[in-house]
Design a protein around this motif. Structure first.
Motif, PDB file in Angstrom:
ATOM      1  N   MET A   1       0.816  -1.193   0.000  1.00  0.00           N
ATOM      2  CA  MET A   1       0.000   0.000   0.000  1.00  0.00           C
ATOM      3  C   MET A   1       0.861   1.258   0.000  1.00  0.00           C
ATOM      4  SD  MET A   1      -3.426   0.746   1.316  1.00  0.00           S
ATOM      5  CE  MET A   1      -4.184   2.302   1.409  1.00  0.00           C
ATOM      6  N   ALA A   2       1.935   1.256   0.786  1.00  0.00           N
ATOM      7  CA  ALA A   2       2.804   2.430   0.852  1.00  0.00           C
ATOM      8  C   ALA A   2       3.517   2.641  -0.478  1.00  0.00           C
ATOM      9  CB  ALA A   2       3.815   2.276   1.978  1.00  0.00           C
ATOM     10  N   SER A   3       3.885   1.551  -1.160  1.00  0.00           N
ATOM     11  CA  SER A   3       4.563   1.702  -2.448  1.00  0.00           C
ATOM     12  C   SER A   3       3.614   2.267  -3.505  1.00  0.00           C
ATOM     13  CB  SER A   3       5.149   0.369  -2.904  1.00  0.00           C
ATOM     14  OG  SER A   3       4.116  -0.566  -3.140  1.00  0.00           O
ATOM     15  N   GLN A   4       2.313   1.958  -3.398  1.00  0.00           N
ATOM     16  CA  GLN A   4       1.341   2.528  -4.333  1.00  0.00           C
ATOM     17  C   GLN A   4       1.191   4.026  -4.094  1.00  0.00           C
ATOM     18  OE1 GLN A   4      -2.169   0.234  -3.647  1.00  0.00           O
ATOM     19  NE2 GLN A   4      -1.594  -1.357  -5.113  1.00  0.00           N
ATOM     20  N   GLN A   5       1.226   4.437  -2.826  1.00  0.00           N
ATOM     21  CA  GLN A   5       1.119   5.857  -2.513  1.00  0.00           C
ATOM     22  C   GLN A   5       2.347   6.608  -3.005  1.00  0.00           C
ATOM     23  OE1 GLN A   5       0.439   5.918   1.676  1.00  0.00           O
ATOM     24  NE2 GLN A   5      -1.769   5.661   1.470  1.00  0.00           N
ATOM     25  N   ILE A   6       3.527   6.004  -2.829  1.00  0.00           N
ATOM     26  CA  ILE A   6       4.749   6.646  -3.310  1.00  0.00           C
ATOM     27  C   ILE A   6       4.747   6.701  -4.832  1.00  0.00           C
ATOM     28  CG2 ILE A   6       7.261   6.387  -3.466  1.00  0.00           C
ATOM     29  CD1 ILE A   6       7.205   5.373  -0.595  1.00  0.00           C
ATOM     30  N   GLY A   7       4.272   5.643  -5.481  1.00  0.00           N
ATOM     31  CA  GLY A   7       4.171   5.653  -6.943  1.00  0.00           C
ATOM     32  C   GLY A   7       3.212   6.711  -7.431  1.00  0.00           C
ATOM     33  N   GLY A   8       2.093   6.886  -6.734  1.00  0.00           N
ATOM     34  CA  GLY A   8       1.143   7.941  -7.094  1.00  0.00           C
ATOM     35  C   GLY A   8       1.722   9.324  -6.872  1.00  0.00           C
ATOM     36  N   LEU A   9       2.480   9.467  -5.784  1.00  0.00           N
ATOM     37  CA  LEU A   9       3.135  10.741  -5.506  1.00  0.00           C
ATOM     38  C   LEU A   9       4.171  11.056  -6.576  1.00  0.00           C
ATOM     39  CD1 LEU A   9       3.669  13.134  -3.564  1.00  0.00           C
ATOM     40  CD2 LEU A   9       5.375  11.688  -2.472  1.00  0.00           C
ATOM     41  N   LEU A  10       4.949  10.049  -6.962  1.00  0.00           N
ATOM     42  CA  LEU A  10       5.938  10.253  -8.022  1.00  0.00           C
ATOM     43  C   LEU A  10       5.272  10.650  -9.331  1.00  0.00           C
ATOM     44  CD1 LEU A  10       8.520   7.393  -7.474  1.00  0.00           C
ATOM     45  CD2 LEU A  10       8.952   9.835  -7.415  1.00  0.00           C
ATOM     46  N   ALA A  11       4.154  10.013  -9.649  1.00  0.00           N
ATOM     47  CA  ALA A  11       3.450  10.342 -10.885  1.00  0.00           C
ATOM     48  C   ALA A  11       2.938  11.788 -10.847  1.00  0.00           C
ATOM     49  CB  ALA A  11       2.296   9.377 -11.098  1.00  0.00           C
ATOM     50  N   GLN A  12       2.406  12.211  -9.723  1.00  0.00           N
ATOM     51  CA  GLN A  12       1.915  13.585  -9.601  1.00  0.00           C
ATOM     52  C   GLN A  12       3.058  14.588  -9.684  1.00  0.00           C
ATOM     53  OE1 GLN A  12      -1.035  13.845 -10.413  1.00  0.00           O
ATOM     54  NE2 GLN A  12      -2.113  14.538  -8.593  1.00  0.00           N
ATOM     55  N   LEU A  13       4.176  14.275  -9.022  1.00  0.00           N
ATOM     56  CA  LEU A  13       5.317  15.183  -9.064  1.00  0.00           C
ATOM     57  C   LEU A  13       5.895  15.284 -10.464  1.00  0.00           C
ATOM     58  CD1 LEU A  13       7.184  14.339  -5.743  1.00  0.00           C
ATOM     59  CD2 LEU A  13       5.957  16.435  -6.301  1.00  0.00           C
ATOM     60  N   ARG A  14       5.949  14.159 -11.172  1.00  0.00           N
ATOM     61  CA  ARG A  14       6.433  14.191 -12.551  1.00  0.00           C
ATOM     62  C   ARG A  14       5.495  14.986 -13.448  1.00  0.00           C
ATOM     63  NH1 ARG A  14       8.302   8.532 -11.701  1.00  0.00           N
ATOM     64  NH2 ARG A  14      10.557   8.736 -11.482  1.00  0.00           N
ATOM     65  N   LEU A  15       4.204  14.880 -13.184  1.00  0.00           N
ATOM     66  CA  LEU A  15       3.224  15.640 -13.959  1.00  0.00           C
ATOM     67  C   LEU A  15       3.379  17.138 -13.690  1.00  0.00           C
ATOM     68  CD1 LEU A  15       0.735  15.309 -15.835  1.00  0.00           C
ATOM     69  CD2 LEU A  15      -0.644  15.418 -13.770  1.00  0.00           C
ATOM     70  N   ILE A  16       3.580  17.513 -12.434  1.00  0.00           N
ATOM     71  CA  ILE A  16       3.749  18.924 -12.083  1.00  0.00           C
ATOM     72  C   ILE A  16       5.055  19.465 -12.656  1.00  0.00           C
ATOM     73  CG2 ILE A  16       4.140  20.519 -10.163  1.00  0.00           C
ATOM     74  CD1 ILE A  16       2.236  18.767  -8.509  1.00  0.00           C
ATOM     75  N   ASN A  17       6.138  18.684 -12.515  1.00  0.00           N
ATOM     76  CA  ASN A  17       7.446  19.153 -12.967  1.00  0.00           C
ATOM     77  C   ASN A  17       7.552  19.172 -14.481  1.00  0.00           C
ATOM     78  OD1 ASN A  17      10.081  20.092 -12.358  1.00  0.00           O
ATOM     79  ND2 ASN A  17      10.882  18.073 -12.857  1.00  0.00           N
ATOM     80  N   GLY A  18       6.866  18.288 -15.161  1.00  0.00           N
ATOM     81  CA  GLY A  18       6.865  18.288 -16.618  1.00  0.00           C
ATOM     82  C   GLY A  18       8.210  17.931 -17.224  1.00  0.00           C
ATOM     83  N   GLU A  19       8.980  17.066 -16.587  1.00  0.00           N
ATOM     84  CA  GLU A  19      10.290  16.613 -17.086  1.00  0.00           C
ATOM     85  C   GLU A  19      11.282  17.758 -17.275  1.00  0.00           C
ATOM     86  OE1 GLU A  19      11.096  13.382 -17.346  1.00  0.00           O
ATOM     87  OE2 GLU A  19       9.094  12.894 -16.654  1.00  0.00           O
TER      88      GLU A  19
END
Length: 82
Positions: free
Chosen positions: A1-19
């Motif tokens: 469960m914690a790894s899914q939350q971290i994966g979701g957080l990473l996806a959101q941060l990557r979306l915000i940062n835009g590479e």
């Protein structure tokens, strides 16, 4: 469960940062700072209103927008690779 939350957080941060990298974020912040300065000069000369009091909080928010996701991605990616 914690790894899914971290994966979701990473996806959101990557979306915000835009590479964007460090220099792209720095240049974006520089452009926004220039535009805010021009807007302040315009409001001072045309509208006769000084918006200098608003520039400091806006610059803090813009710096957080450009650099907080980037720095969090660096920290989280380094932890996940170790």
């Amino acid at each position: 469960m914690a790894s899914q939350q971290i994966g979701g957080l990473l996806a959101q941060l990557r979306l915000i940062n835009g590479e964007r990298g460090f220099f792209a974020n720095f240049f974006g912040l520089f452009c926004v700072a220039c535009l805010l300065g021009l807007a302040n000069m315009f409001s001072r000369s045309v509208l006769h209103a000084d918006m200098g009091w608003l520039l400091k909080p806006l610059m803090v928010v813009m710096a957080l927008y450009f650099f907080l996701p980037y720095l969090l991605l660096l920290i989280i990616d380094r932890r996940s690779t170790n």
